[in-house]
Design an enzyme around this catalytic site. Structure first.
Site, PDB file in Angstrom:
ATOM      1  N   GLU A  89      50.234  45.871  36.945  1.00  0.00           N
ATOM      2  CA  GLU A  89      51.529  45.734  36.251  1.00  0.00           C
ATOM      3  C   GLU A  89      52.477  44.871  37.076  1.00  0.00           C
ATOM      4  O   GLU A  89      53.139  43.966  36.564  1.00  0.00           O
ATOM      5  CB  GLU A  89      52.179  47.112  36.081  1.00  0.00           C
ATOM      6  CG  GLU A  89      51.735  47.891  34.886  1.00  0.00           C
ATOM      7  CD  GLU A  89      52.525  49.195  34.762  1.00  0.00           C
ATOM      8  OE1 GLU A  89      52.167  49.977  33.888  1.00  0.00           O
ATOM      9  OE2 GLU A  89      53.484  49.410  35.530  1.00  0.00           O
ATOM     10  N   GLY A 216      96.954  32.632  37.847  1.00  0.00           N
ATOM     11  CA  GLY A 216      96.612  31.218  37.917  1.00  0.00           C
ATOM     12  C   GLY A 216      97.522  30.414  37.018  1.00  0.00           C
ATOM     13  O   GLY A 216      98.364  30.943  36.283  1.00  0.00           O
ATOM     14  N   GLY A 218      98.773  27.882  33.949  1.00  0.00           N
ATOM     15  CA  GLY A 218      98.513  27.849  32.525  1.00  0.00           C
ATOM     16  C   GLY A 218      97.363  26.909  32.203  1.00  0.00           C
ATOM     17  O   GLY A 218      97.250  25.830  32.782  1.00  0.00           O
ATOM     18  N   GLY A 219      96.528  27.329  31.261  1.00  0.00           N
ATOM     19  CA  GLY A 219      95.382  26.494  30.894  1.00  0.00           C
ATOM     20  C   GLY A 219      94.227  26.594  31.847  1.00  0.00           C
ATOM     21  O   GLY A 219      93.235  25.879  31.708  1.00  0.00           O
ATOM     22  N   GLY A 221      92.229  29.232  32.314  1.00  0.00           N
ATOM     23  CA  GLY A 221      91.115  30.060  31.860  1.00  0.00           C
ATOM     24  C   GLY A 221      91.298  31.541  32.112  1.00  0.00           C
ATOM     25  O   GLY A 221      90.337  32.306  32.023  1.00  0.00           O
ATOM     26  N   LYS A 222      92.538  32.012  32.367  1.00  0.00           N
ATOM     27  CA  LYS A 222      92.765  33.435  32.643  1.00  0.00           C
ATOM     28  C   LYS A 222      92.429  34.290  31.417  1.00  0.00           C
ATOM     29  O   LYS A 222      91.741  35.295  31.513  1.00  0.00           O
ATOM     30  CB  LYS A 222      94.232  33.666  33.045  1.00  0.00           C
ATOM     31  CG  LYS A 222      94.686  32.917  34.278  1.00  0.00           C
ATOM     32  CD  LYS A 222      96.114  33.256  34.642  1.00  0.00           C
ATOM     33  CE  LYS A 222      97.124  32.871  33.577  1.00  0.00           C
ATOM     34  NZ  LYS A 222      97.184  31.419  33.329  1.00  0.00           N
ATOM     35  N   THR A 223      92.950  33.874  30.269  1.00  0.00           N
ATOM     36  CA  THR A 223      92.725  34.651  29.043  1.00  0.00           C
ATOM     37  C   THR A 223      91.251  34.671  28.670  1.00  0.00           C
ATOM     38  O   THR A 223      90.701  35.722  28.301  1.00  0.00           O
ATOM     39  CB  THR A 223      93.555  34.057  27.895  1.00  0.00           C
ATOM     40  OG1 THR A 223      94.938  34.068  28.262  1.00  0.00           O
ATOM     41  CG2 THR A 223      93.367  34.857  26.614  1.00  0.00           C
TER      42      THR A 223
END
Length: 1368
Positions: A89, A216, A218-219, A221-223
């Site tokens: 196996e 971080g 804006g823009g 990638g936090k969300t």
């Protein structure tokens, strides 16, 4: 980066998990609990007793189930290895991991990874019954591979609690499955690594309430990141809520907050009819209802503490195990709410590869750009600088557009930023206070890349609260401070700041508050367009005349930074560079303006409102006459002609001036009495400075740095508040007057002066003292130096040093060659680093330095060293050139590096009870025994010239040992059986070594170098990752056991051994094989294929047969003195190249031209054959140079090699061998060859024939059938009397050379039929008296050489040959 397009086509699996286990050990307990825990979480799990249906062949079903499972959990128990079923196996599982890309996790239930890896302990006992089975080696390999994988160990997890252990395994498998389920979005890149980092920080298996922040720009990638984490782990909670746009929804009203509170409760309770009036009532309800459920809440885009207080007030609102994730641009919001620092994570920009991949997905719908768009794509990605928002917007915008539109869009971005990105980024800017906005714009336009401390000075000079302002910008992710202490910001944030300054009047830079574009600045200054709107200017490489004339209308200019070009001819020296000055943004052009004095005083103008002036390459000798400087706070002039601040006798009191940097200037004197508020003075490389005048108290002066001046005396009695004093390379300085009370001095550095005495009696608050003064003979330390932490004394003439009162010293660095007495404190509990070099100390007592971490001693007279018995923190000990004979280093439990070298008297005794020792170097010791039995953490062992060393006792287990280097010892045995992680082994000049016990398993061993040992056997069967093997002058070596497989072994060098056989059948990646002077070698088994083999040297062996296998790239075959070799087997295509035999030396070094072969055979007579001294055959020694460009279907070289190496030559066989080389293009026979081969006409492709032999008497007629022959050259054929009559049949012949053929009488007339003959050379054919009568028929003849012949007259036809050149 995301997986490649090929790998994105995901295989669908029938099962989520396959369980591999030994039934008797775990079926009814642990595995049963694990199986049901997985099943409870809807993880479809295969277990053999549950899934194998009756009537099916279990083995086939098993294999299909393994292949159809995404994850494999291998439960290693004591009897797992006893089952061939389990082992089969395991082999199948490991194969699937390699080929299909499935993931296997080893789970060590009641055994350790080491036992599985080495098949030792309980695992070894279980495996013992399989040792003789055919599949044993395959099973061993699978066990080793599995043990090296990342997995789980019950003993080291939750203190062995099985229930918690199973819960952890289920959670991790669940997370992996969830991630794969959610990976259908093909436009997400680099997310898996980031999600794992967040999930790891959340530690969902721990029952606490944990808040985590993701911050971080804006823009960035936090969300997206928070959403992916939420989607992946929400299933593990009793309730969950993802609250988006908290900032936007809650802005300006309580109703917004109320709606968010309602959303959280509705989501986690799964109720929609909750009604409460006010925010405070909501808080109470949330506190009451959330504490009974384990929840996951994500609050996205938070920007105010009120929002957090309303939505996630206190940890006691939530049930243990709950997790709250907060995304924000405002770090301070997280800090204020009590989120721990270690749980505030930065969202990182995309790497270059990730950015390219994401952009390609949006722009082209795949991971690879369209052909022709590669460079354009890279330009876009470079502009985006890793910001996901920009990449997505630009990718979507450019999709489907042609190259011209792409180019146009890129050109536009150079001047007009991307609107969508700016709108997101500017939200952070607009939330700033007004003065912080100004600081931000100064950084974006001017100060980016500057040292933070210098930027603070500039901003403070302009009236800002710089420290708090920069901290706010950093918390809002608008700026960063690099590891080197410089201000940095994302390219788009910089672009945003510059756009804010320019956008109201983009075409009228004179109205801009900050100027940084050189062309615009020059236009404004030259055309006199300056206005009061301008606050800051930074300009490079300008004419100072232009600069000075244009400032008159800039009344409110507060900051000016000018960089002028600098002439090399100024003679300014750059050696005075000082790390305290920020030169990082300075770019100097050695070209023009320094020394330019063509501007009158009236035009030398600087605005009186100026707060900070930076001018590099300032061309004038003083500041402008009409510059009042009443508002000047900072003055920095670098690389300048300035020799005084003001012209003539003028004296101006500058009350606001706090910072002065005058570096690489021609300043001669400076009166500090006029600078009453001066705080910082930097005078680096002011080589003409002879006087620094300080007539009155300078209360604010804290920092003084003077380097490379001509000062002889420095009086600092009025500088009572000095904090830092640096005086370096002031080589004329003989007097230094310190203040009577210097209680605030913390840092003092004095280097390369002529000071003889230094009195520091009143500097009792000194923290750092650095002195390197070779004339110093007296140093008066304070009575008490309780704050002194760092002391460095170099190159002084001090003989005594009293440090009794420096009990808080942390670092002591002494290099004083006259030092004979060192008085250490009674107790030095804080001393961590001690470096003592070049002293005359004989004794050193460190008994009370219990916290010492590093000790370096280079003391030639040292005979006694006392160290604490309990020196628990000592990590590094280096002792060189001492006279120590014994060394007891106490109980250094953390010591990981020990170096003792070049001890003149030779260390004979070393007490080494060290368990954590990682590195040991001993050189020139006289120890006979070295005991390392307790050093089980040893990683590197180096023993050099320990010529008395007889015994080396290694640890019972040395699993971390990677490198061993032993040179010149008397060791007879070396036991390395437990060093299974060894990577390199060097044993040099260990001439008494007769036994070397290698590890049972040495899979990480890459290099072995053994020279001059008495080893008779060497077992390397378990070293299958070996890359290089050198066994040189191991003259007793008779047995070498190689691994069954060595896929990485590239180089083998074995010289002067007694090996009789060597099996290299499985070493197919070998590049170099050198077996020189292995004179007993009878058998060499080469691989069937050696695709990388380039060089073989088997000089002096007794091989009779050599099988080369397929070696298409072999370039060098050295067979010198292989007198027994009679047969070489080389397949077609092998050894196609340049071959030498001496008797056989093969070398494929010549350039390859054409497609045929060349042979140069040199024969020399021998008196006797070494192998057959009594037969009558001719005796020759052959040297052969052979060149074959392409593999020949007629096997040219193989036929040539069949000549053999014996000196007894059958001339008929020799002739046949040569004439059998069908594709021979060029043939040269040289030396004592008596006859030319008779069947030359078989060489159908021959174009050139060279015969250089004094014994040749005639040429065979077959030579006339060489219809392609172009060159025939006979040289020194002294016995040759005639040429074949039909020689003229060689119609293609172009050159006929008959040189030194002194017996030749006649040139046959048939040569006149050679229509292409261009050259006829007969030098020194002394018996040839005439040329053929019809020589005029040779129309192509251009060269005739009859020098040294008997020819006196020419036939008349000779004049029919045009362009003939006679050489007589």
């Amino acid at each position: 980066m995301a997986s490649t397009l090929a790998s994105s086509i995901r295989k669908s699996f029938k099962y989520d998990v396959f369980l591999s286990f030994q039934g008797e050990d775990t079926r009814k307990n642990f595995v049963d609990h694990l199986y049901h825990a997985l099943k409870q979480k809807s993880i479809y799990t295969y277990r053999d007793e549950e899934e194998i249906k009756k009537g099916k062949r279990i083995n086939d079903e098993l294999i299909r189930s393994i292949e159809d499972s995404k994850f494999h959990i291998i439960v290693f128990s004591k009897n797992y290895a006893s089952s061939s079923w389990c082992l089969d196996e395991l082999v199948q599982i490991m194969e699937c991991q390699k080929t299909i890309g499935q993931t296997a996790y080893p789970l060590f239930y009641d055994v350790e990874p080491t036992e599985v890896r080495k098949q030792s302990g309980a695992v070894g006992e279980a495996f013992a019954k399989h040792k003789e089975e055919e599949a044993a080696e395959k099973w061993r390999y699978a066990l080793r591979e599995a043990a090296d994988l990342a997995g789980w160990e019950l003993k080291n997890t939750f203190d062995g609690h099985e229930a918690k252990f199973i819960q952890k395994i289920v959670e991790e498998i669940l997370l992996e499955l969830r991630f794969d389920e959610l990976s259908v979005d093909g436009k997400l890149v680099g997310m898996k690594r980031r999600v794992k980092e967040v999930v790891s920080s959340l530690e969902t298996s721990i029952d606490d309430v944990r808040m985590l922040g993701i911050k971080g720009i804006g823009g960035g990638g936090k969300t997206t990141l928070a959403r992916r984490v939420f989607d992946q782990i929400s299933i593990m909670f009793e309730g969950s809520s993802f609250v988006e746009n908290v900032r936007e929804i809650s802005k300006g009203s309580l109703s917004g907050l109320k709606s968010l509170q309602k959303q959280v409760l509705s989501d986690v309770l799964n109720k929609q009819d909750i009604i409460v009036n006010g925010v405070s009532d909501w808080k109470g309800m949330m506190r009451k209802m959330l504490c009974v459920r384990k929840v996951l809440v994500v609050l996205d885009d938070v920007d105010h503490i009120d929002q957090l207080e309303a939505l996630a007030g206190e940890p006691n609102w939530f049930k243990p195990g709950s997790r709250i994730i907060i995304t924000t641009r405002e770090e301070q919001v997280l800090v204020a709410h009590g989120v721990p620092k270690n749980l505030i994570l930065d969202v990182n920009m995309l790497s270059r590869l990730e950015a390219i991949c994401l952009f390609n997905k949006y722009a082209f719908g795949r991971e690879i750009p369209n052909q022709g768009y590669e460079m354009l794509s890279h330009q876009v990605v470079r502009y985006a600088a890793g910001l996901p928002l920009t990449i997505k917007v630009l990718g979507s915008f450019l999709r489907g557009k042609d190259e011209l539109e792409w180019t146009d869009a890129l050109e536009r971005l150079k001047t007009i930023p991307l609107k969508e990105t700016l709108e997101i980024l500017e939200l952070s800017y607009y939330s700033l206070e007004e003065d912080y906005k100004e600081i931000f714009l100064d950084v974006a336009c001017i100060l980016k890349g500057w040292k933070k401390e210098k930027a603070i000075r500039v901003l403070e000079s302009c009236g800002f609260h710089a420290r708090s302002g920069l901290r706010v910008l950093e918390q809002k992710s608008l700026i960063n401070v690099s590891h080197s202490g410089c201000l940095s910001m994302h390219d788009h944030i910089e672009e945003m700041g510059k756009n804010i300054v320019r956008r109201l009047h983009p075409d009228d830079p004179s109205t801009h508050s900050r100027l940084w574009i050189r062309e615009e600045i020059e236009d404004i200054l030259i055309e006199d367009k300056g206005t009061e709107a301008t606050r800051c200017i930074i300009v490079k490489s300008v004419n100072p005349v232009t600069v000075m004339k244009g400032f008159q209308n800039m009344k409110k200019l507060r900051f000016l930074d000018v960089i002028c070009r600098i002439k090399e001819s100024t003679g300014l020296d750059y050696d005075g560079y000082n790390s305290d000055i920020d030169y990082s943004n300075r770019h100097y052009s050695h070209d023009s303006y320094l020394g330019n004095d063509d501007i009158g005083e009236d035009w030398q103008y600087l605005p009186n409102g100026l707060r900070y002036l930076c001018w590099n390459g300032y061309p004038y000798k003083c500041l402008p006459k009409y510059f009042q400087a009443n508002n000047l706070v900072g003055l920095e002039i670098f690389l300048s002609n300035i020799d005084q601040l003001w012209e003539g006798e003028e004296r101006k009191v500058l009350k606001k001036l706090r910072f002065i940097d005058l570096c690489f200037c021609k300043l001669r004197t400076l009166d500090i009495g006029l600078l009453v508020n001066l705080e910082r003075l930097n005078l680096v490389a002011c080589e003409n400075l002879v006087e620094l005048h300080m007539p009155v108290q300078v209360f604010n002066l804290k920092y003084l740095n003077i380097c490379r001046s001509k000062l002889k005396t420095l009086d600092l009695t009025c500088a009572q508040n000095l904090d830092t004093l640096k005086v370096k390379k002031c080589e004329d300085l003989v007097e230094l007057h310190m203040p009577v009370d210097n209680l605030k001095l913390k840092h003092l550095s004095l280097q390369y002066s002529k000071l003889k005495v230094l009195n520091l009696m009143r500097t009792r608050n000194l923290e750092k003292l650095d002195i390197a003064c070779e004339h110093l003979v007296e140093l008066h330390m304070p009575v008490e130096s309780l704050k002194l932490k760092h002391l460095s004394l170099q190159c002084s003439k001090l003989k005594n040093l009293n440090l009794m009162q420096t009990k808080n010293l942390e670092t002591l660095d002494l290099a004083c060659e006259y030092l004979v007495e060192l008085q250490m404190p009674v107790e030095s509990l804080k001393l961590k680093h001690l470096n003592l070099q070049c002293s005359k100390l004989k004794t050193l007592n460190l008994m009370r330095t219990h916290n010492l971490k590093e000790l370096d001693l280079v003391c030639e007279n040292l005979v006694e060293l006392f160290v604490p018995v309990e020196n628990f923190k000592l990590k590094s000990l280096n002792i060189c050139f001492s006279k120590l004979r014994t060394l007891d280093i106490g109980q250094p439990q953390l010591l990981d590096k020990l170096i003792i070298e070049d001890n003149s008297d030779g260390l004979v005794e070393l007490h080494l009870p060290v368990e954590k020792l990682k590195g040991l170097l001993l050189q020139c010791s006289r120890m006979k025994t070295l005991t390392l039995t307790r050093s089980r953490n040893l990683e590197t062992l180096i023993l050099v010239e320990c010529e008395d060393l007889l015994e080396l006792h290694m640890p019972i287990e040395s699993s971390k040992l990677k490198i061993i280097y032993i040179r010149c010892s008397k060791l007879r045995t070396l036991n390395l059986t437990q060093s299974w992680n060894l990577e390199r082994l060097d044993l040099v000049q260990c001439e008494d070594l007769v036994e070397l016990h290698m590890p049972i398993e040495s899979s990480k061993l890459k290099i072995i170098y053994i020279r001059c040992s008495k080893l008779r056997t060497l077992n390397l069967t378990q070293s299958w990752n070996l890359e290089r093997l050198d066994l040189v002058q191991c003259e007793d070596l008779v047995e070498l056991h190689m691994p069954i497989e060595s896929p990485k072994l590239r180089i083998i060098n074995i010289h002067n051994s007694k090996l009789r056989t060597l099996n290299l059948m499985q070493i197919r990646n070998l590049e170099k094989l050198d077996l020189e002077q292995c004179e007993d070698l009878l058998e060499l088994h080469m691989p069937i294929e050696s695709p990388k083999l380039r060089s073989i040297n088997i000089r002096g062996s007794k091989l009779r047969t050599l099988y080369l296998g397929m070696s298409p790239y072999l370039k060098c075959l050295d067979l010198h003195d292989c007198f027994n070799l009679v047969d070489i087997h080389a397949p077609i295509g092998c050894l196609s190249g340049h071959v030498k035999f001496k008797p056989f030396l093969v070398n494929q070094a010549f350039p390859m031209v054409g497609s045929l072969a060349e042979l140069h055979l040199i024969a020399r007579s021998l008196g006797i054959c070494p192998l057959h001294p009594y037969n009558d055959l001719p005796k020759f020694h052959f040297e052969c140079i052979y060149k074959e460009i392409l593999p020949s279907s007629t096997r040219n070289l193989e036929k040539l090699i069949s000549l053999g190496l014996c000196a007894c030559t059958n001339l008929v066989g020799l002739s046949g061998s040569i004439c059998g080389l069908k594709c021979l293009r060029k043939l040269t026979l040289e030396g004592n060859i008596p006859d030319v081969p008779n069947e030359l006409d078989q060489l159908e492709c021959l174009e050139e024939l060279n015969l250089w032999s004094a014994k040749i008497k005639h040429l065979p007629d077959s030579i006339c059938n060489l219809i392609h022959l172009k060159i025939l050259q006979l040289k020194s054929c002294w016995l040759l009397e005639q040429l074949p009559e039909d020689l003229g049949r060689l119609e293609c012949l172009e050159e006929l050379h008959l040189t030194d053929c002194m017996s030749l009488r006649v040139i046959p007339n048939s040569i006149c039929e050679m229509k292409h003959l261009k050259c006829l050379c007969l030098p020194n054919c002394i018996l040839v008296e005439k040329l053929p009568k019809e020589i005029g028929r040779l129309k192509c003849l251009k060269e005739l050489n009859i020098q040294g012949t008997g020819i006196k007259d020419f036939p008349p036809s000779i004049f029919q040959v045009e362009d003939l050149l006679f050489l007589i």
